[in-house]
Write an enzyme that holds these catalytic residues in place. Structure first.
Site, PDB file in Angstrom:
ATOM      1  N   LYS A  11       0.659  -1.578   0.176  1.00 49.95           N
ATOM      2  CA  LYS A  11       0.206  -0.066  -0.271  1.00 49.95           C
ATOM      3  C   LYS A  11       0.726   1.025   0.167  1.00 49.95           C
ATOM      4  O   LYS A  11       2.364   1.505   0.072  1.00 49.95           O
ATOM      5  CB  LYS A  11      -0.737   0.048   1.489  1.00 49.95           C
ATOM      6  CG  LYS A  11      -1.904  -0.802   1.372  1.00 49.95           C
ATOM      7  CD  LYS A  11      -2.803  -0.507   2.639  1.00 49.95           C
ATOM      8  CE  LYS A  11      -4.188  -1.668   2.588  1.00 49.95           C
ATOM      9  NZ  LYS A  11      -5.161  -1.538   2.056  1.00 49.95           N
ATOM     10  N   ARG A  68     -10.525 -11.827   1.612  1.00 51.21           N
ATOM     11  CA  ARG A  68     -11.642 -12.665   0.911  1.00 51.21           C
ATOM     12  C   ARG A  68     -10.691 -13.734   0.984  1.00 51.21           C
ATOM     13  O   ARG A  68     -11.118 -14.611   0.944  1.00 51.21           O
ATOM     14  CB  ARG A  68     -11.862 -12.078   0.325  1.00 51.21           C
ATOM     15  CG  ARG A  68     -11.120 -11.941  -1.232  1.00 51.21           C
ATOM     16  CD  ARG A  68     -10.899 -11.494  -2.634  1.00 51.21           C
ATOM     17  NE  ARG A  68     -11.187 -10.023  -1.904  1.00 51.21           N
ATOM     18  CZ  ARG A  68     -11.396  -8.719  -2.661  1.00 51.21           C
ATOM     19  NH1 ARG A  68     -12.063  -8.932  -4.007  1.00 51.21           N
ATOM     20  NH2 ARG A  68     -11.652  -7.193  -2.542  1.00 51.21           N
TER      21      ARG A  68
END
Ligand code: BES
Ligand code: ZN
Ligand code: ZN
Length: 477
Positions: free
Chosen positions: A254, A328
């Site tokens: 990130k 996920r």
């Protein structure tokens, strides 16, 4: 916070301060007892309108606080809680220790306790010069409330603030091991079954998705599963929480600004595990299973690389095209294991996507699912608990988003559009069609960027009260 109730008229109650909620433009309707207190100190029409969250501490006594409750027709349980919280936060600033709260128009005075307790929480948990004045000693409810309701409201407050504390903890302190230890403590207290699998054990069991994300971090990872058994003939509610104690993005790293906020990426797991405290308290006629994959998402030398393929516990293979879509991937195994333990009605809570912030902002949780009746039940539970949700669809065409050239599915779609749905449609691959499932994307609602009149900035604990309300619905049916 000690709670008491009294039926003494509001002007005769002894407390450091007395809070009186007032609807907008309704000051004329104030009861005489309240007017006595105000002693015509203020010309209400000029100084106080009753607008939502407006406060006015009457100047002469500094004892009476009027708090705006907004429009009468808009007043619901969420606002009832927030109005009480607004009064408490305002008075704590004046170092008030005992507070009487006028429950006059509260249908459910428990909400005063909830609002007050949630308002007290402060995220400065590592400040060495702690402000001891940030707690009420006693809350006196001027009205009627049963002792059982008081106890339950206090338990809700304690659990939610416990969850918020975990979320506020930085990642160097709150490791996966520490969350697992907290889960064990809860299991011991309430005699729940608990399994805690190390990364190695999880991999051996077939949780290649969870273990894949875990392999980038030096911090030991754990997969936690807890179970409360009420009886064979009862339905089993499964709650699955995303437990990334820090999300750097992994190799798909990130940008550095705001990366520190990613210590809150374990909010879902904190809520799921904290929820078990409420289950222990209520002992409902519903079985409850909680699973939480706990790991950091870091770009260590052993980390998954974009394009790597892992095999999940369900047997399905996943191409990890972006290691920052890690939630996920770990949830895949969390969902599968919850169903292996018998869950047929499943809620997952996850700070899953930045896209939900784009779509819905910070006031509403995104919800998706495979069974409209169940999704509606969860949305209703949210509305009743002051935690609003908005549904996004999953249509058959959305399955395209999962296309991979090499594996059963990829963890990100080719386009960045529809990011919330992409998360949902991925998770649905791990749900047995016969089971009901709702996915709550709490990335926008788990953390408050700025202070509110009724709540400190930082973790909100969103999800706890929705789950409790949902549990009660099952318990009753
Ligand atoms: N933990 C983040 C999502 C997040 C964003 C939580 C903002 C809280 C606040 C998640 O793991 C993530 O990084 N998602 C990616 C997915 C993308 C790569 C498909 C995102 O949203 O950018
Ligand atoms: Zn991520
Ligand atoms: Zn994440």
């Amino acid at each position: 916070m000690k709670i008491s109730t009294t039926q003494t008229p509001i002007d005769k109650v002894s407390a450091d301060a007395i809070a009186i909620p007032v609807f907008e433009n309704d000051s004329k309707a104030l009861p005489q007892t309240v007017k006595n207190l105000m002693n015509s100190q203020v010309n209400l029409d000029n100084e106080f309108s009753g607008k939502l969250y407006e406060t006015l501490l009457l100047p002469l006594t500094s004892k009476v606080l009027l708090v705006g409750a907004g429009k009468k027709e808009d007043f619901d349980s969420r606002l009832a809680r927030n109005v009480a919280g607004t009064a408490v936060r305002r008075l704590l600033k004046s170092k008030i220790k005992t507070l009487a709260f006028d429950a006059n128009f509260y249908e459910n005075p428990s909400l005063i306790i909830e609002g007050a307790g949630l308002a007290e929480f402060d995220g400065g948990i590592y400040k060495t010069a702690k402000d001891k004045d940030l707690k009420l000693e006693e809350l006196i409810i001027v009205g009627k409330l049963a002792i059982g309701d008081i106890k339950e409201a206090l338990e809700v407050v304690e659990t939610t603030n416990w969850v918020r504390h975990l979320i506020a903890e930085p990642a160097n302190r709150l490791t996966p091991a520490l969350i697992a230890t907290e889960a064990k403590k809860i299991a011991n207290t309430y005699k729940f079954d608990i399994e805690v699998f190390s990364e190695k054990e999880a991999l051996k069991m077939g949780m290649g998705a969870f273990a894949g994300i875990a392999q980038g971090s030096h911090q030991p990872s754990y997969f936690v599963a807890m179970k409360y058994t009420a009886g064979k003939n009862y339905p089993t509610l499964g709650v699955v929480g995303k437990g990334i104690t820090f999300d750097s993005g992994g190799i798909s790293i990130k940008p550095s600004d705001k990366m520190h906020e990613m210590k809150m990426d374990m909010s879902g797991a904190a809520v799921a595990i904290g929820f078990m405290r409420l289950v222990g308290h209520l002992m409902p006629k519903v079985n409850v299973v909680v699973t939480a994959p706990l790991t950091e998402n870091l770009p260590g030398g052993g980390a998954l690389k974009p394009g790597d393929v892992v095999k999940s516990l369900s047997g399905k293979t996943i191409e990890v095209l972006n290691t920052d879509a890690e939630g996920r991937v770990v949830l895949a195994d969390g969902l599968t294991y919850a169903q292996k333990l018998g869950a047929t009605k499943i809620v997952d809570l996850a700070t899953l996507t930045g896209a939900v912030l784009v779509a819905l902002g910070t006031e509403v949780t995104g919800i998706l699912g495979n069974d409209q009746e169940f999704v509606d039940q969860v949305i209703d539970s949210g509305n009743e608990s002051g935690e609003r949700m908005w549904q996004l669809p999953i249509y058959p065409e959305h399955k395209e988003m999962l296309r991979s050239d090499i594996a059963d599915m990829a963890n990100i779609p080719p386009s960045r559009y529809g990011g919330v749905i992409a998360g949902g449609v991925f998770l649905q691959e791990f749900i047995n069609e016969k089971n009901s499932w709702a996915h709550l994307d709490i990335a926008g609602t788990a953390w408050l960027e700025g202070e509110k009149p009724y709540m400190a900035k930082g973790p909100t604990g969103v999800g706890v009260r929705t789950l409790l309300t949902l549990l009660k619905k099952f318990d009753a049916s």
